[in-house]
Design a protein around this motif. Sequence first.
Motif, PDB file in Angstrom:
ATOM      1  N   MET A  36     -17.123   4.934  -5.792  1.00 34.90           N
ATOM      2  CA  MET A  36     -16.436   6.190  -6.084  1.00 34.90           C
ATOM      3  C   MET A  36     -17.383   7.172  -6.779  1.00 34.90           C
ATOM      4  SD  MET A  36     -12.793   4.602  -7.267  1.00 34.90           S
ATOM      5  CE  MET A  36     -11.930   6.118  -7.575  1.00 34.90           C
ATOM      6  N   ILE A  37     -18.185   6.677  -7.714  1.00 28.77           N
ATOM      7  CA  ILE A  37     -19.155   7.535  -8.397  1.00 28.77           C
ATOM      8  C   ILE A  37     -20.144   8.100  -7.392  1.00 28.77           C
ATOM      9  CG2 ILE A  37     -21.085   7.541 -10.032  1.00 28.77           C
ATOM     10  CD1 ILE A  37     -19.426   5.482 -11.676  1.00 28.77           C
ATOM     11  N   ASN A  38     -20.642   7.253  -6.504  1.00 27.51           N
ATOM     12  CA  ASN A  38     -21.589   7.716  -5.487  1.00 27.51           C
ATOM     13  C   ASN A  38     -20.956   8.727  -4.542  1.00 27.51           C
ATOM     14  OD1 ASN A  38     -23.765   6.262  -6.456  1.00 27.51           O
ATOM     15  ND2 ASN A  38     -23.242   4.454  -5.257  1.00 27.51           N
ATOM     16  N   PHE A  39     -19.691   8.533  -4.211  1.00 26.71           N
ATOM     17  CA  PHE A  39     -18.979   9.464  -3.344  1.00 26.71           C
ATOM     18  C   PHE A  39     -18.885  10.840  -4.004  1.00 26.71           C
ATOM     19  CE2 PHE A  39     -14.966  11.568  -2.288  1.00 26.71           C
ATOM     20  CZ  PHE A  39     -15.131  11.758  -0.929  1.00 26.71           C
ATOM     21  N   VAL A  40     -18.514  10.854  -5.274  1.00 24.31           N
ATOM     22  CA  VAL A  40     -18.375  12.122  -6.001  1.00 24.31           C
ATOM     23  C   VAL A  40     -19.733  12.807  -6.132  1.00 24.31           C
ATOM     24  CG1 VAL A  40     -17.769  13.163  -8.227  1.00 24.31           C
ATOM     25  CG2 VAL A  40     -16.279  11.432  -7.204  1.00 24.31           C
ATOM     26  N   LYS A  41     -20.766  12.051  -6.455  1.00 21.43           N
ATOM     27  CA  LYS A  41     -22.106  12.638  -6.560  1.00 21.43           C
ATOM     28  C   LYS A  41     -22.538  13.230  -5.229  1.00 21.43           C
ATOM     29  CE  LYS A  41     -24.897   9.518  -8.205  1.00 21.43           C
ATOM     30  NZ  LYS A  41     -25.704   8.503  -8.875  1.00 21.43           N
ATOM     31  N   ILE A  45     -23.367  17.206  -4.401  1.00 22.24           N
ATOM     32  CA  ILE A  45     -24.661  17.616  -3.844  1.00 22.24           C
ATOM     33  C   ILE A  45     -24.456  18.379  -2.544  1.00 22.24           C
ATOM     34  CG2 ILE A  45     -26.789  16.757  -2.794  1.00 22.24           C
ATOM     35  CD1 ILE A  45     -26.691  14.493  -4.954  1.00 22.24           C
ATOM     36  N   GLN A  46     -23.597  17.877  -1.681  1.00 23.53           N
ATOM     37  CA  GLN A  46     -23.337  18.567  -0.399  1.00 23.53           C
ATOM     38  C   GLN A  46     -22.752  19.954  -0.627  1.00 23.53           C
ATOM     39  OE1 GLN A  46     -20.993  16.079   2.171  1.00 23.53           O
ATOM     40  NE2 GLN A  46     -22.510  14.453   2.219  1.00 23.53           N
ATOM     41  N   THR A  47     -21.879  20.069  -1.624  1.00 22.73           N
ATOM     42  CA  THR A  47     -21.285  21.372  -1.935  1.00 22.73           C
ATOM     43  C   THR A  47     -22.347  22.342  -2.439  1.00 22.73           C
ATOM     44  OG1 THR A  47     -19.170  20.339  -2.469  1.00 22.73           O
ATOM     45  CG2 THR A  47     -19.552  22.553  -3.342  1.00 22.73           C
ATOM     46  N   LEU A  48     -23.223  21.868  -3.306  1.00 21.53           N
ATOM     47  CA  LEU A  48     -24.279  22.734  -3.836  1.00 21.53           C
ATOM     48  C   LEU A  48     -25.253  23.157  -2.739  1.00 21.53           C
ATOM     49  CD1 LEU A  48     -25.001  20.960  -7.232  1.00 21.53           C
ATOM     50  CD2 LEU A  48     -23.855  23.156  -6.888  1.00 21.53           C
ATOM     51  N   VAL A  49     -25.573  22.247  -1.845  1.00 19.93           N
ATOM     52  CA  VAL A  49     -26.526  22.545  -0.771  1.00 19.93           C
ATOM     53  C   VAL A  49     -25.931  23.546   0.223  1.00 19.93           C
ATOM     54  CG1 VAL A  49     -27.719  21.530   1.216  1.00 19.93           C
ATOM     55  CG2 VAL A  49     -27.765  20.374  -0.986  1.00 19.93           C
ATOM     56  N   SER A  50     -24.620  23.502   0.402  1.00 17.90           N
ATOM     57  CA  SER A  50     -24.000  24.389   1.384  1.00 17.90           C
ATOM     58  C   SER A  50     -23.908  25.835   0.897  1.00 17.90           C
ATOM     59  CB  SER A  50     -22.607  23.874   1.772  1.00 17.90           C
ATOM     60  OG  SER A  50     -21.717  23.981   0.684  1.00 17.90           O
ATOM     61  N   TYR A  51     -24.095  26.072  -0.398  1.00 13.20           N
ATOM     62  CA  TYR A  51     -24.044  27.442  -0.917  1.00 13.20           C
ATOM     63  C   TYR A  51     -25.379  28.033  -0.879  1.00 13.20           C
ATOM     64  CZ  TYR A  51     -19.236  26.917  -2.392  1.00 13.20           C
ATOM     65  OH  TYR A  51     -17.887  26.720  -2.407  1.00 13.20           O
TER      66      TYR A  51
END
Length: 51
Positions: A36-41, A45-51
């Motif tokens: 779960m921790i890895n999923f959230v991380k 990261i994917q959200t930050l990269v998409s911006y």
Amino acid sequence: MKEQDTKKFDEFREMFSRYMETDELTEQEFELRCNMINFVKSACIQTLVSY
């Protein structure tokens, strides 16, 4: 966010909090917590990269 997405997020947050607030976990629960921790991380990261 759609109502269904909000409901799923709330369910995930509740389960996530339950496993984060204790150190008395079985091996399987500990592995789930790590996943779960890895999923959230990864999601962050994917959200930050998409911006």
